[in-house]
Scaffold this active site. Sequence first.
Site, PDB file in Angstrom:
ATOM      1  N   ASP A 280      56.561  60.610 -37.073  1.00  0.00           N
ATOM      2  CA  ASP A 280      55.937  59.560 -36.279  1.00  0.00           C
ATOM      3  C   ASP A 280      56.807  58.412 -36.905  1.00  0.00           C
ATOM      4  O   ASP A 280      57.178  57.159 -35.490  1.00  0.00           O
ATOM      5  CB  ASP A 280      54.742  59.882 -35.576  1.00  0.00           C
ATOM      6  CG  ASP A 280      54.436  58.912 -34.487  1.00  0.00           C
ATOM      7  OD1 ASP A 280      54.156  59.592 -33.397  1.00  0.00           O
ATOM      8  OD2 ASP A 280      53.560  58.594 -34.639  1.00  0.00           O
TER       9      ASP A 280
ATOM     10  N   GLU B 144      72.398  42.696 -19.163  1.00  0.00           N
ATOM     11  CA  GLU B 144      73.372  43.263 -19.877  1.00  0.00           C
ATOM     12  C   GLU B 144      72.457  44.388 -21.312  1.00  0.00           C
ATOM     13  O   GLU B 144      72.763  45.480 -21.375  1.00  0.00           O
ATOM     14  CB  GLU B 144      75.362  42.435 -20.546  1.00  0.00           C
ATOM     15  CG  GLU B 144      75.645  42.553 -19.525  1.00  0.00           C
ATOM     16  CD  GLU B 144      76.038  43.591 -18.960  1.00  0.00           C
ATOM     17  OE1 GLU B 144      76.400  45.289 -19.830  1.00  0.00           O
ATOM     18  OE2 GLU B 144      77.085  43.853 -17.613  1.00  0.00           O
TER      19      GLU B 144
ATOM     20  N   GLY C 133      40.947  54.046 -24.743  1.00  0.00           N
ATOM     21  CA  GLY C 133      41.891  53.491 -24.481  1.00  0.00           C
ATOM     22  C   GLY C 133      42.869  54.366 -23.584  1.00  0.00           C
ATOM     23  O   GLY C 133      43.211  54.457 -23.166  1.00  0.00           O
ATOM     24  N   SER C 134      44.429  54.698 -24.698  1.00  0.00           N
ATOM     25  CA  SER C 134      45.424  54.957 -24.046  1.00  0.00           C
ATOM     26  C   SER C 134      45.480  56.182 -23.812  1.00  0.00           C
ATOM     27  O   SER C 134      45.292  56.943 -22.684  1.00  0.00           O
ATOM     28  CB  SER C 134      46.859  54.757 -24.980  1.00  0.00           C
ATOM     29  OG  SER C 134      48.048  54.982 -24.683  1.00  0.00           O
TER      30      SER C 134
ATOM     31  N   GLY D 198      49.492  57.560 -23.078  1.00  0.00           N
ATOM     32  CA  GLY D 198      47.661  58.060 -22.152  1.00  0.00           C
ATOM     33  C   GLY D 198      47.949  58.445 -20.611  1.00  0.00           C
ATOM     34  O   GLY D 198      48.036  59.149 -20.274  1.00  0.00           O
TER      35      GLY D 198
ATOM     36  N   HIS E 134      46.696  61.353 -34.341  1.00  0.00           N
ATOM     37  CA  HIS E 134      47.611  61.101 -35.090  1.00  0.00           C
ATOM     38  C   HIS E 134      47.591  61.059 -36.631  1.00  0.00           C
ATOM     39  O   HIS E 134      45.833  61.178 -36.852  1.00  0.00           O
ATOM     40  CB  HIS E 134      48.306  59.459 -34.559  1.00  0.00           C
ATOM     41  CG  HIS E 134      49.349  59.479 -35.642  1.00  0.00           C
ATOM     42  ND1 HIS E 134      50.881  59.701 -35.970  1.00  0.00           N
ATOM     43  CD2 HIS E 134      49.370  57.549 -36.294  1.00  0.00           C
ATOM     44  CE1 HIS E 134      51.307  58.425 -36.764  1.00  0.00           C
ATOM     45  NE2 HIS E 134      50.717  57.741 -36.684  1.00  0.00           N
TER      46      HIS E 134
ATOM     47  N   GLN F  21      40.018  53.368 -37.715  1.00  0.00           N
ATOM     48  CA  GLN F  21      39.556  55.572 -38.097  1.00  0.00           C
ATOM     49  C   GLN F  21      38.030  55.280 -39.595  1.00  0.00           C
ATOM     50  O   GLN F  21      37.811  56.316 -39.437  1.00  0.00           O
ATOM     51  CB  GLN F  21      40.148  55.822 -38.248  1.00  0.00           C
ATOM     52  CG  GLN F  21      41.026  56.252 -36.683  1.00  0.00           C
ATOM     53  CD  GLN F  21      41.874  57.285 -36.261  1.00  0.00           C
ATOM     54  OE1 GLN F  21      41.803  57.769 -37.474  1.00  0.00           O
ATOM     55  NE2 GLN F  21      42.882  57.593 -35.811  1.00  0.00           N
TER      56      GLN F  21
HETATM   57  P1  NAD Z   1      43.922  52.439 -27.675  1.00  0.00           P
HETATM   58  O1  NAD Z   1      44.263  50.941 -28.715  1.00  0.00           O
HETATM   59  O2  NAD Z   1      44.761  52.028 -26.079  1.00  0.00           O
HETATM   60  O3  NAD Z   1      42.756  52.706 -27.710  1.00  0.00           O
HETATM   61  C1  NAD Z   1      41.541  52.440 -28.694  1.00  0.00           C
HETATM   62  C2  NAD Z   1      40.336  52.309 -28.185  1.00  0.00           C
HETATM   63  O4  NAD Z   1      38.910  52.860 -29.210  1.00  0.00           O
HETATM   64  C3  NAD Z   1      39.363  51.982 -27.397  1.00  0.00           C
HETATM   65  O5  NAD Z   1      39.302  52.527 -26.199  1.00  0.00           O
HETATM   66  C4  NAD Z   1      38.436  50.736 -28.047  1.00  0.00           C
HETATM   67  O6  NAD Z   1      37.694  50.080 -27.428  1.00  0.00           O
HETATM   68  C5  NAD Z   1      38.193  51.908 -28.945  1.00  0.00           C
HETATM   69  N1  NAD Z   1      38.012  51.325 -30.153  1.00  0.00           N
HETATM   70  C6  NAD Z   1      38.115  50.099 -30.966  1.00  0.00           C
HETATM   71  N2  NAD Z   1      37.386  49.903 -32.690  1.00  0.00           N
HETATM   72  C7  NAD Z   1      36.335  51.153 -32.378  1.00  0.00           C
HETATM   73  C8  NAD Z   1      35.152  51.543 -32.961  1.00  0.00           C
HETATM   74  N3  NAD Z   1      34.997  50.528 -33.964  1.00  0.00           N
HETATM   75  N4  NAD Z   1      34.611  52.659 -32.110  1.00  0.00           N
HETATM   76  C9  NAD Z   1      34.710  53.279 -31.187  1.00  0.00           C
HETATM   77  N5  NAD Z   1      35.494  52.848 -30.452  1.00  0.00           N
HETATM   78  C10 NAD Z   1      36.344  51.768 -30.489  1.00  0.00           C
HETATM   79  O7  NAD Z   1      44.756  53.760 -28.906  1.00  0.00           O
HETATM   80  P2  NAD Z   1      45.549  54.674 -28.548  1.00  0.00           P
HETATM   81  O8  NAD Z   1      46.943  53.783 -28.335  1.00  0.00           O
HETATM   82  O9  NAD Z   1      44.957  54.834 -27.596  1.00  0.00           O
HETATM   83  O10 NAD Z   1      45.755  55.357 -29.883  1.00  0.00           O
HETATM   84  C11 NAD Z   1      43.840  56.134 -30.299  1.00  0.00           C
HETATM   85  C12 NAD Z   1      45.267  57.160 -31.852  1.00  0.00           C
HETATM   86  O11 NAD Z   1      45.777  57.849 -31.041  1.00  0.00           O
HETATM   87  C13 NAD Z   1      45.538  56.930 -32.609  1.00  0.00           C
HETATM   88  O12 NAD Z   1      45.125  57.781 -33.383  1.00  0.00           O
HETATM   89  C14 NAD Z   1      46.916  56.790 -32.273  1.00  0.00           C
HETATM   90  O13 NAD Z   1      47.860  56.744 -33.440  1.00  0.00           O
HETATM   91  C15 NAD Z   1      47.432  57.990 -31.782  1.00  0.00           C
HETATM   92  N6  NAD Z   1      48.362  58.055 -30.687  1.00  0.00           N
HETATM   93  C16 NAD Z   1      48.298  57.318 -29.585  1.00  0.00           C
HETATM   94  C17 NAD Z   1      49.705  56.914 -29.016  1.00  0.00           C
HETATM   95  C18 NAD Z   1      50.072  56.171 -27.600  1.00  0.00           C
HETATM   96  O14 NAD Z   1      50.751  56.806 -27.182  1.00  0.00           O
HETATM   97  N7  NAD Z   1      49.081  55.480 -27.306  1.00  0.00           N
HETATM   98  C19 NAD Z   1      50.420  58.446 -28.843  1.00  0.00           C
HETATM   99  C20 NAD Z   1      49.718  59.536 -29.788  1.00  0.00           C
HETATM  100  C21 NAD Z   1      49.331  59.001 -30.960  1.00  0.00           C
HETATM  101 MG    MG Z   2      52.763  56.010 -33.878  1.00  0.00          MG
HETATM  102 MG    MG Z   3      79.235  47.389 -18.151  1.00  0.00          MG
END
Ligand code: NAD
Ligand code: MG
Ligand code: MG
Length: 340
Positions: free
Chosen positions: A191, A227, A25-26, A134, A108, A86
Amino acid sequence: MKIYDEDDANIRLVAGKKVAVIGYGSQGRGHVLNLRDSGVQDLIVALKEGSVTAKKCAADDIEVRSVAEATAWADFIVVLAPDEVQKDIYKDHIEPYLSAGKTLAFAHGLTVHFGLIEPRDDVDVVLIAPKGPGHQLRALYEAGKGLPSLIAVHQNATGKATDLALSYAAALGSGRAGIMETTFREECETDLFGEQAVLCGGVVDLIRAGFETLTEAGYAKEMAYIETLHEVKLIVDLIYEGGISNMNYSISNTAEYGGYKTGPRLVTDETRAEMKRVLKDVQEGKFVRDWMLECQAGQPNFHAKRQIDAEHPIEEVGKRLRERMPMLIQGKKLVDRERH
Ligand code: NAD
Ligand code: MG
Ligand code: MG
């Protein structure tokens, strides 16, 4: 706080490992593409069976396996699935396939710090948390820059956990911006507090309340949108670039004086006392317990609130204005709505 840069890290450590990233994902995609460009060759992604995200991996030429197979194969396993799933993934698909000396990594600290995941003693447990989404991690890397990351060690079974976390963070490009050493507790609690009190809760409700105050007083929705929402970015860019005093330098004296007078009328002693209670709910695990219960129940309140917010007049007027005035959104789109 200890801050490392590229010279402190040895990217070859992680480049010599078999790395499995769970989730694309992200975070997942940003990590994987940066790792590959930093020379990590034995690199696979693990997804849920039948996941539509497999198509994205195929387009990026990344091999996909099941979580169980990936865990059994890898030396270094990075858990980048959503926090709320997770625990179950770990219990059913990771724990049975882990063995001594492997490294378990997170972006995280939530699931480890609050005890939803309790890894066996003989594996390393580390955190590498890029401080941003990401797509930004990837875009900065491609531009030859980096996004800062936090690293932390929860378990150091091999004695090499810190070096490995540092190596991984450098492979993400974070050495170019700073790799800060913290703990799972500090990363996780700051966070959660930051996103709730300031970034996603505080700012968003402040925008909406400002918009409603103007429109209820009879001002045009378009004016209220410009605004209270559109201009937030202009102000935040100034703050981001040079701090609050840099912002004050750029705005008019009238705006600066008005800010000094009115800020404290909104962020009152009561607001600060509530912020302390928000922090306490995070620290004592109340927030995480509530969120996990909401998830077990199928996220009914979460989805209801998402729907209500999507129907707010600020969304409708914003969509209309942005379509009419494409210059309002400069640059390329940051969010790929099809990311799952
Ligand atoms: P996301 O929702 O964007 O992506 C999650 C991914 O996990 C997807 O590809 C999904 O297909 C996959 N997934 C879902 N269920 C699953 C399963 N049962 N088995 C295997 N894969 C599975 O998540 P994210 O935002 O990238 O977050 C992931 C981690 O990164 C989290 O711990 C989050 O707190 C941390 N984090 C996120 C950000 C952010 O800005 N998005 C920043 C820092 C840390
Ligand atoms: Mg967070
Ligand atoms: Mg102004």
